[in-house]
Design a protein around this motif. Structure first.
Motif, PDB file in Angstrom:
ATOM      1  N   GLY A 119     -28.458 -14.885  49.897  1.00 54.05           N
ATOM      2  CA  GLY A 119     -27.456 -15.771  49.323  1.00 54.05           C
ATOM      3  C   GLY A 119     -26.143 -15.640  50.074  1.00 54.05           C
ATOM      4  N   ARG A 120     -25.242 -16.589  49.864  1.00 54.06           N
ATOM      5  CA  ARG A 120     -23.952 -16.496  50.528  1.00 54.06           C
ATOM      6  C   ARG A 120     -22.878 -17.227  49.731  1.00 54.06           C
ATOM      7  NH1 ARG A 120     -24.381 -20.431  55.902  1.00 54.06           N
ATOM      8  NH2 ARG A 120     -24.827 -22.396  54.801  1.00 54.06           N
ATOM      9  N   TRP A 121     -21.642 -16.785  49.956  1.00 55.89           N
ATOM     10  CA  TRP A 121     -20.461 -17.416  49.391  1.00 55.89           C
ATOM     11  C   TRP A 121     -19.874 -18.366  50.422  1.00 55.89           C
ATOM     12  CZ3 TRP A 121     -19.494 -16.654  44.348  1.00 55.89           C
ATOM     13  CH2 TRP A 121     -20.137 -15.567  43.742  1.00 55.89           C
ATOM     14  N   ILE A 122     -19.464 -19.548  49.979  1.00 54.32           N
ATOM     15  CA  ILE A 122     -18.915 -20.565  50.877  1.00 54.32           C
ATOM     16  C   ILE A 122     -17.468 -20.824  50.458  1.00 54.32           C
ATOM     17  CG2 ILE A 122     -19.186 -22.873  51.827  1.00 54.32           C
ATOM     18  CD1 ILE A 122     -22.135 -22.754  51.085  1.00 54.32           C
ATOM     19  N   ILE A 123     -16.561 -20.708  51.445  1.00 52.47           N
ATOM     20  CA  ILE A 123     -15.122 -20.732  51.189  1.00 52.47           C
ATOM     21  C   ILE A 123     -14.454 -21.878  51.935  1.00 52.47           C
ATOM     22  CG2 ILE A 123     -12.956 -19.458  51.477  1.00 52.47           C
ATOM     23  CD1 ILE A 123     -14.656 -16.884  51.745  1.00 52.47           C
ATOM     24  N   LEU A 126     -19.730 -17.769  54.353  1.00 47.70           N
ATOM     25  CA  LEU A 126     -19.420 -18.859  55.282  1.00 47.70           C
ATOM     26  C   LEU A 126     -18.055 -19.404  54.916  1.00 47.70           C
ATOM     27  CD1 LEU A 126     -20.167 -21.001  57.471  1.00 47.70           C
ATOM     28  CD2 LEU A 126     -21.141 -22.362  55.601  1.00 47.70           C
ATOM     29  N   GLY A 127     -17.153 -19.451  55.897  1.00 46.44           N
ATOM     30  CA  GLY A 127     -15.827 -19.976  55.633  1.00 46.44           C
ATOM     31  C   GLY A 127     -15.372 -20.927  56.714  1.00 46.44           C
ATOM     32  N   GLU A 128     -14.428 -21.785  56.387  1.00 46.41           N
ATOM     33  CA  GLU A 128     -13.957 -22.782  57.346  1.00 46.41           C
ATOM     34  C   GLU A 128     -13.293 -22.151  58.557  1.00 46.41           C
ATOM     35  OE1 GLU A 128     -11.167 -26.779  57.673  1.00 46.41           O
ATOM     36  OE2 GLU A 128     -11.187 -25.658  55.793  1.00 46.41           O
ATOM     37  N   GLU A 129     -12.502 -21.112  58.341  1.00 39.36           N
ATOM     38  CA  GLU A 129     -11.678 -20.598  59.431  1.00 39.36           C
ATOM     39  C   GLU A 129     -12.350 -19.505  60.252  1.00 39.36           C
ATOM     40  OE1 GLU A 129      -9.254 -22.375  60.028  1.00 39.36           O
ATOM     41  OE2 GLU A 129      -9.200 -23.426  58.104  1.00 39.36           O
ATOM     42  N   PHE A 130     -13.258 -18.724  59.660  1.00 34.32           N
ATOM     43  CA  PHE A 130     -13.817 -17.566  60.364  1.00 34.32           C
ATOM     44  C   PHE A 130     -15.341 -17.570  60.438  1.00 34.32           C
ATOM     45  CE2 PHE A 130      -9.681 -16.060  58.664  1.00 34.32           C
ATOM     46  CZ  PHE A 130      -9.045 -15.853  59.878  1.00 34.32           C
ATOM     47  N   GLY A 131     -15.951 -18.719  60.158  1.00 28.07           N
ATOM     48  CA  GLY A 131     -17.378 -18.864  60.399  1.00 28.07           C
ATOM     49  C   GLY A 131     -18.257 -18.109  59.425  1.00 28.07           C
ATOM     50  N   GLU A 132     -19.411 -17.691  59.907  1.00 24.05           N
ATOM     51  CA  GLU A 132     -20.454 -17.123  59.050  1.00 24.05           C
ATOM     52  C   GLU A 132     -20.707 -15.665  59.375  1.00 24.05           C
ATOM     53  OE1 GLU A 132     -24.910 -18.238  57.342  1.00 24.05           O
ATOM     54  OE2 GLU A 132     -24.077 -19.350  59.050  1.00 24.05           O
ATOM     55  N   GLU A 133     -20.941 -14.884  58.331  1.00 29.05           N
ATOM     56  CA  GLU A 133     -21.432 -13.522  58.480  1.00 29.05           C
ATOM     57  C   GLU A 133     -22.599 -13.331  57.524  1.00 29.05           C
ATOM     58  OE1 GLU A 133     -18.673 -10.497  56.407  1.00 29.05           O
ATOM     59  OE2 GLU A 133     -17.317 -12.106  57.082  1.00 29.05           O
ATOM     60  N   GLY A 134     -23.631 -12.677  58.003  1.00 31.70           N
ATOM     61  CA  GLY A 134     -24.860 -12.564  57.229  1.00 31.70           C
ATOM     62  C   GLY A 134     -24.798 -11.506  56.149  1.00 31.70           C
ATOM     63  N   LEU A 156     -14.638 -10.579  48.467  1.00 34.73           N
ATOM     64  CA  LEU A 156     -16.050 -10.881  48.249  1.00 34.73           C
ATOM     65  C   LEU A 156     -16.950  -9.782  48.818  1.00 34.73           C
ATOM     66  CD1 LEU A 156     -16.008 -14.702  49.073  1.00 34.73           C
ATOM     67  CD2 LEU A 156     -16.543 -13.705  46.844  1.00 34.73           C
ATOM     68  N   ARG A 157     -16.612  -9.245  49.981  1.00 34.19           N
ATOM     69  CA  ARG A 157     -17.409  -8.152  50.560  1.00 34.19           C
ATOM     70  C   ARG A 157     -17.421  -6.948  49.632  1.00 34.19           C
ATOM     71  NH1 ARG A 157     -14.034  -8.742  55.083  1.00 34.19           N
ATOM     72  NH2 ARG A 157     -14.782 -10.363  56.525  1.00 34.19           N
ATOM     73  N   GLU A 158     -16.282  -6.678  49.028  1.00 33.63           N
ATOM     74  CA  GLU A 158     -16.197  -5.535  48.115  1.00 33.63           C
ATOM     75  C   GLU A 158     -16.976  -5.790  46.832  1.00 33.63           C
ATOM     76  OE1 GLU A 158     -12.755  -2.877  45.819  1.00 33.63           O
ATOM     77  OE2 GLU A 158     -12.189  -4.379  47.324  1.00 33.63           O
ATOM     78  N   ALA A 159     -16.878  -6.996  46.295  1.00 33.86           N
ATOM     79  CA  ALA A 159     -17.523  -7.308  45.023  1.00 33.86           C
ATOM     80  C   ALA A 159     -19.019  -7.569  45.164  1.00 33.86           C
ATOM     81  CB  ALA A 159     -16.851  -8.526  44.386  1.00 33.86           C
ATOM     82  N   PHE A 160     -19.419  -8.188  46.290  1.00 33.90           N
ATOM     83  CA  PHE A 160     -20.813  -8.602  46.492  1.00 33.90           C
ATOM     84  C   PHE A 160     -21.262  -8.222  47.907  1.00 33.90           C
ATOM     85  CE2 PHE A 160     -18.607 -11.806  43.804  1.00 33.90           C
ATOM     86  CZ  PHE A 160     -19.260 -11.556  42.591  1.00 33.90           C
ATOM     87  N   PRO A 161     -21.383  -6.930  48.193  1.00 36.39           N
ATOM     88  CA  PRO A 161     -21.637  -6.488  49.574  1.00 36.39           C
ATOM     89  C   PRO A 161     -22.975  -6.946  50.138  1.00 36.39           C
ATOM     90  CG  PRO A 161     -21.837  -4.658  48.018  1.00 36.39           C
ATOM     91  CD  PRO A 161     -21.247  -5.803  47.264  1.00 36.39           C
ATOM     92  N   GLU A 162     -23.900  -7.347  49.290  1.00 37.67           N
ATOM     93  CA  GLU A 162     -25.220  -7.762  49.765  1.00 37.67           C
ATOM     94  C   GLU A 162     -25.253  -9.221  50.213  1.00 37.67           C
ATOM     95  OE1 GLU A 162     -24.990  -8.982  45.467  1.00 37.67           O
ATOM     96  OE2 GLU A 162     -24.293  -7.297  46.686  1.00 37.67           O
ATOM     97  N   ASP A 163     -24.223  -9.991  49.917  1.00 39.17           N
ATOM     98  CA  ASP A 163     -24.232 -11.427  50.189  1.00 39.17           C
ATOM     99  C   ASP A 163     -23.559 -11.770  51.522  1.00 39.17           C
ATOM    100  OD1 ASP A 163     -25.450 -11.915  47.725  1.00 39.17           O
ATOM    101  OD2 ASP A 163     -23.530 -12.170  46.695  1.00 39.17           O
TER     102      ASP A 163
END
Length: 255
Positions: free
Chosen positions: A81-85, A68-76, A58-65
């Protein structure tokens, strides 16, 4: 018929499929370690591997977003917008080799609206996806909720039926509805595809629910919280075909 999704949603579906296929590889290998998290729930090295890989893609495909994920928390991110995993939704099913686990991915825009959601249950052969205004789909099949308006004969699902009070269970039976525990994201998929009328969750996190507003909504149903509010942040979830929504919510609104 083929869904006509945006480039963003189409790329997200590709990444979701890759992540889910990785989860299936772990599932079939039967060689993962299991530990207990602080809240007493299990987590496997498969959960962490799938989320770590998906975050990188996701960072590679959408670097501006953000993410938030269950195992590793949130990164801005810069976009707002953000992706939720949820890398493996239904970890207990996964551990016990029940094929109803799934990998979840959703995109939440800067206004807090879920624009895209996907549920990929690779061992069950199901990939459900939706984009706002473009329908909900399982492959080439456009999904629609059931048209059953009465609770009699309706299937009401729950991840944890032990969370139901005796009075709630009695009210379900009095309505002649059919309780089942096809839970986690699989239950929401059953509602979206018209195979069940409602699903209830009493204790959930945003990543458990993130794809559901757009998937259920685009299939013609209603999604919200048990207190009647909308969104994925109330700690509870209810999805239905819309025709029996308030009746089901009334059953579970009080103990």
């Amino acid at each position: 018929m083929i869904p006509s999704f945006s480039a963003r949603a189409s790329r997200a579906t590709q990444l979701l499929r890759e992540a889910g296929d990785l989860a299936r590889h772990w599932y079939e290998s039967d060689s993962f370690r299991i530990v207990q998290k602080g809240d007493g729930t299990p987590v496997t090295e498969a959960d962490r591997d799938v989320e770590s890989r998906l975050r990188g893609w996701l960072r590679e495909a959408f670097p501006e977003d953000g993410i938030l994920g269950e195992e590793f928390g949130e990164e801005g991110g810069e976009s707002g917008g953000r992706w939720i995993i949820d890398p493996i939704d239904g970890t207990k099913s996964f551990i016990h080799h029940v094929p109803l686990y799934s990998t979840l991915l959703a995109y939440e825009n800067a206004a807090g609206e879920i624009e895209y959601g996907g549920i990929y249950a690779p061992s069950a052969g199901m990939l459900i996806e939706a984009e706002r205004g473009r329908g909900a789909w399982n492959g080439s099949e456009r999904l629609h909720v059931s048209e059953r308006a009465r609770l009699e004969g309706a299937h009401i699902l729950s991840t944890w039926i032990e969370d139901w009070s005796p009075a709630q269970f009695a009210r379900v039976l009095e309505a002649r509805a059919i309780p089942r525990t096809w839970g986690d994201a699989f239950g929401y998929a059953m509602v979206a595809s018209g195979r069940a009328e409602a699903v209830i969750d009493f204790t959930v996190q945003p990543y458990d629910l993130a794809p559901m507003p757009v998937i259920i909504g685009e299939a013609g149903g209603v999604f919200g919280a048990l207190d009647g509010s909308a969104g994925i942040y109330a700690g509870t979830g209810i999805a239905s075909n819309g025709l029996c929504h308030e009746e089901v919510r009334a059953i579970f609104a009080t103990p």
